[in-house]
Design a protein around this motif. Structure first.
Motif, PDB file in Angstrom:
ATOM      1  N   ASP A  94       4.931  39.724  26.611  1.00 14.47           N
ATOM      2  CA  ASP A  94       6.135  40.414  27.092  1.00 14.47           C
ATOM      3  C   ASP A  94       7.176  39.393  27.542  1.00 14.47           C
ATOM      4  N   ALA A  95       8.333  39.902  27.964  1.00 13.30           N
ATOM      5  CA  ALA A  95       9.447  39.024  28.345  1.00 13.30           C
ATOM      6  C   ALA A  95       9.113  38.176  29.567  1.00 13.30           C
ATOM      7  N   VAL A  96       8.337  38.724  30.494  1.00 12.06           N
ATOM      8  CA  VAL A  96       7.981  37.974  31.697  1.00 12.06           C
ATOM      9  C   VAL A  96       7.121  36.775  31.330  1.00 12.06           C
ATOM     10  N   GLU A  97       6.122  36.999  30.495  1.00 14.29           N
ATOM     11  CA  GLU A  97       5.255  35.889  30.103  1.00 14.29           C
ATOM     12  C   GLU A  97       6.039  34.843  29.323  1.00 14.29           C
ATOM     13  N   PHE A  98       6.968  35.280  28.469  1.00 14.38           N
ATOM     14  CA  PHE A  98       7.803  34.334  27.727  1.00 14.38           C
ATOM     15  C   PHE A  98       8.604  33.466  28.693  1.00 14.38           C
ATOM     16  N   ARG A  99       9.248  34.080  29.703  1.00 14.86           N
ATOM     17  CA  ARG A  99      10.025  33.320  30.687  1.00 14.86           C
ATOM     18  C   ARG A  99       9.134  32.325  31.429  1.00 14.86           C
ATOM     19  N   LYS A 100       7.926  32.766  31.793  1.00 17.00           N
ATOM     20  CA  LYS A 100       7.009  31.875  32.510  1.00 17.00           C
ATOM     21  C   LYS A 100       6.641  30.673  31.652  1.00 17.00           C
ATOM     22  N   ARG A 101       6.389  30.918  30.363  1.00 19.65           N
ATOM     23  CA  ARG A 101       6.023  29.817  29.466  1.00 19.65           C
ATOM     24  C   ARG A 101       7.162  28.805  29.341  1.00 19.65           C
ATOM     25  N   VAL A 102       8.378  29.300  29.139  1.00 20.00           N
ATOM     26  CA  VAL A 102       9.533  28.414  28.975  1.00 20.00           C
ATOM     27  C   VAL A 102       9.785  27.628  30.257  1.00 20.00           C
ATOM     28  N   MET A 103       9.758  28.324  31.399  1.00 13.98           N
ATOM     29  CA  MET A 103       9.998  27.636  32.669  1.00 13.98           C
ATOM     30  C   MET A 103       8.900  26.610  32.955  1.00 13.98           C
ATOM     31  N   SER A 104       7.665  26.934  32.641  1.00 10.92           N
ATOM     32  CA  SER A 104       6.570  25.983  32.855  1.00 10.92           C
ATOM     33  C   SER A 104       6.791  24.719  32.049  1.00 10.92           C
ATOM     34  N   ARG A 105       7.231  24.895  30.825  1.00 13.66           N
ATOM     35  CA  ARG A 105       7.477  23.737  29.965  1.00 13.66           C
ATOM     36  C   ARG A 105       8.651  22.913  30.498  1.00 13.66           C
ATOM     37  N   ILE A 107       9.827  22.653  33.660  1.00 13.40           N
ATOM     38  CA  ILE A 107       9.594  21.946  34.917  1.00 13.40           C
ATOM     39  C   ILE A 107       8.297  21.150  34.898  1.00 13.40           C
ATOM     40  N   GLY A 108       7.550  21.263  33.818  1.00 12.56           N
ATOM     41  CA  GLY A 108       6.349  20.445  33.672  1.00 12.56           C
ATOM     42  C   GLY A 108       5.200  20.882  34.554  1.00 12.56           C
ATOM     43  N   GLY A 109       5.013  22.143  34.738  1.00  6.59           N
ATOM     44  CA  GLY A 109       3.905  22.632  35.560  1.00  6.59           C
ATOM     45  C   GLY A 109       3.761  24.118  35.399  1.00  6.59           C
ATOM     46  N   THR A 110       2.996  24.712  36.285  1.00  6.31           N
ATOM     47  CA  THR A 110       2.836  26.158  36.213  1.00  6.31           C
ATOM     48  C   THR A 110       3.975  26.829  36.971  1.00  6.31           C
ATOM     49  N   THR A 111       4.317  28.011  36.551  1.00  7.48           N
ATOM     50  CA  THR A 111       5.412  28.759  37.139  1.00  7.48           C
ATOM     51  C   THR A 111       4.863  30.025  37.768  1.00  7.48           C
ATOM     52  N   THR A 112       5.349  30.342  38.949  1.00  4.61           N
ATOM     53  CA  THR A 112       4.926  31.579  39.594  1.00  4.61           C
ATOM     54  C   THR A 112       5.834  32.723  39.159  1.00  4.61           C
ATOM     55  N   PHE A 113       5.340  33.935  39.355  1.00  8.02           N
ATOM     56  CA  PHE A 113       6.137  35.104  39.017  1.00  8.02           C
ATOM     57  C   PHE A 113       7.390  35.155  39.891  1.00  8.02           C
ATOM     58  N   ARG A 114       7.269  34.715  41.143  1.00  9.13           N
ATOM     59  CA  ARG A 114       8.431  34.672  42.029  1.00  9.13           C
ATOM     60  C   ARG A 114       9.523  33.781  41.433  1.00  9.13           C
ATOM     61  N   GLU A 115       9.145  32.624  40.871  1.00  5.44           N
ATOM     62  CA  GLU A 115      10.125  31.721  40.266  1.00  5.44           C
ATOM     63  C   GLU A 115      10.801  32.380  39.071  1.00  5.44           C
ATOM     64  N   VAL A 116      10.037  33.173  38.317  1.00  8.37           N
ATOM     65  CA  VAL A 116      10.614  33.892  37.176  1.00  8.37           C
ATOM     66  C   VAL A 116      11.657  34.894  37.671  1.00  8.37           C
ATOM     67  N   VAL A 117      11.324  35.619  38.734  1.00 13.01           N
ATOM     68  CA  VAL A 117      12.269  36.606  39.283  1.00 13.01           C
ATOM     69  C   VAL A 117      13.502  35.897  39.862  1.00 13.01           C
ATOM     70  N   GLU A 118      13.296  34.769  40.556  1.00  8.24           N
ATOM     71  CA  GLU A 118      14.423  33.998  41.092  1.00  8.24           C
ATOM     72  C   GLU A 118      15.343  33.538  39.970  1.00  8.24           C
ATOM     73  N   ASP A 119      14.753  33.044  38.888  1.00  4.80           N
ATOM     74  CA  ASP A 119      15.538  32.573  37.751  1.00  4.80           C
ATOM     75  C   ASP A 119      16.316  33.728  37.123  1.00  4.80           C
ATOM     76  N   PHE A 120      15.669  34.879  36.991  1.00  8.25           N
ATOM     77  CA  PHE A 120      16.326  36.065  36.433  1.00  8.25           C
ATOM     78  C   PHE A 120      17.511  36.465  37.311  1.00  8.25           C
ATOM     79  N   ALA A 121      17.319  36.450  38.636  1.00  7.59           N
ATOM     80  CA  ALA A 121      18.404  36.800  39.563  1.00  7.59           C
ATOM     81  C   ALA A 121      19.565  35.825  39.414  1.00  7.59           C
ATOM     82  N   ARG A 122      19.243  34.543  39.333  1.00  7.88           N
ATOM     83  CA  ARG A 122      20.287  33.517  39.198  1.00  7.88           C
ATOM     84  C   ARG A 122      21.071  33.721  37.896  1.00  7.88           C
ATOM     85  N   GLU A 123      20.368  34.015  36.808  1.00  7.74           N
ATOM     86  CA  GLU A 123      21.039  34.237  35.517  1.00  7.74           C
ATOM     87  C   GLU A 123      21.985  35.428  35.565  1.00  7.74           C
ATOM     88  N   HIS A 124      21.648  36.431  36.385  1.00  4.56           N
ATOM     89  CA  HIS A 124      22.468  37.645  36.468  1.00  4.56           C
ATOM     90  C   HIS A 124      23.389  37.632  37.688  1.00  4.56           C
TER      91      HIS A 124
END
Length: 182
Positions: A94-105, A107-124
């Motif tokens: 799904d879109a959430v997992e895709f965002r997590k994969r891209v963000m992990s790549r 920043i070079g580490g694992t990404t939390t769901f909170r970071e995905v939501v923060e990034d989504f908020a920043r984009e919007h």
């Protein structure tokens, strides 16, 4: 002091002319353009040098020289990133997992769901912050955040929003609509 204020107004006026309103799609494109951001950053550094009377601030901004090898390496990296994005898009469920994969790549580490939501908020262009005051800063031990003015909490990879006095699961795309309508 008047010169500095005039300079600040001049800078702001040009930034507004080039970028448009902060929430516009054009402004988002401008903010993601490294060259334009570098130019505005350089302008701010020159203003800093003028205000603080420190010319070495400007000297430190000398552009890097780049060779043909640098350009080819950058293009190769960009192509590799595009290929990895396409692969991640195919492999993500799904879109959430895709965002997590891209963000992990990125920043070079694992990404939390909170970071995905923060990034989504920043984009919007929507604020995202923990609720720190009042009686309802947690729900069942889970921290409550404000997405714009919408109270939410995160559990696993699910966002729960407070709608009609009840916590209900909500998709990120729908959450941005809720935040804009409140």
């Amino acid at each position: 002091k008047n010169d500095v204020q005039a300079l600040a107004k001049f800078y702001s006026a040009w930034k507004q002319k080039i970028g448009g309103p902060p929430s516009s799609a054009y402004n988002q494109l401008i903010q993601n353009d490294e060259t334009i951001c570098r130019i505005f950053y350089s302008c701010l550094r020159m203003i800093e040098a003028a205000v603080t009377d420190r010319p070495e601030v400007v000297a430190a901004m000398a552009p890097r020289t780049s060779s043909c090898r640098d350009v080819l390496a950058r293009r190769s990296k960009e192509n590799q990133d595009k290929s990895e994005d396409q692969l991640d898009r195919l492999q993500a469920k799904d879109a959430v997992e895709f965002r997590k994969r891209v963000m992990s790549r990125q920043i070079g580490g694992t990404t939390t769901f909170r970071e995905v939501v923060e990034d989504f908020a920043r984009e919007h262009d929507i604020s995202f912050r923990p609720r720190t005051s009042g009686k309802d800063t947690t729900d069942d031990g889970k921290p409550i955040f404000l997405f714009g003015s919408v109270p939410i909490y995160l559990e696993a990879n699910v966002i729960f929003a407070l709608k009609d006095s009840r916590w209900q699961p909500v998709a990120m795309e729908h959450l941005s609509t809720l935040a804009r309508n409140q």
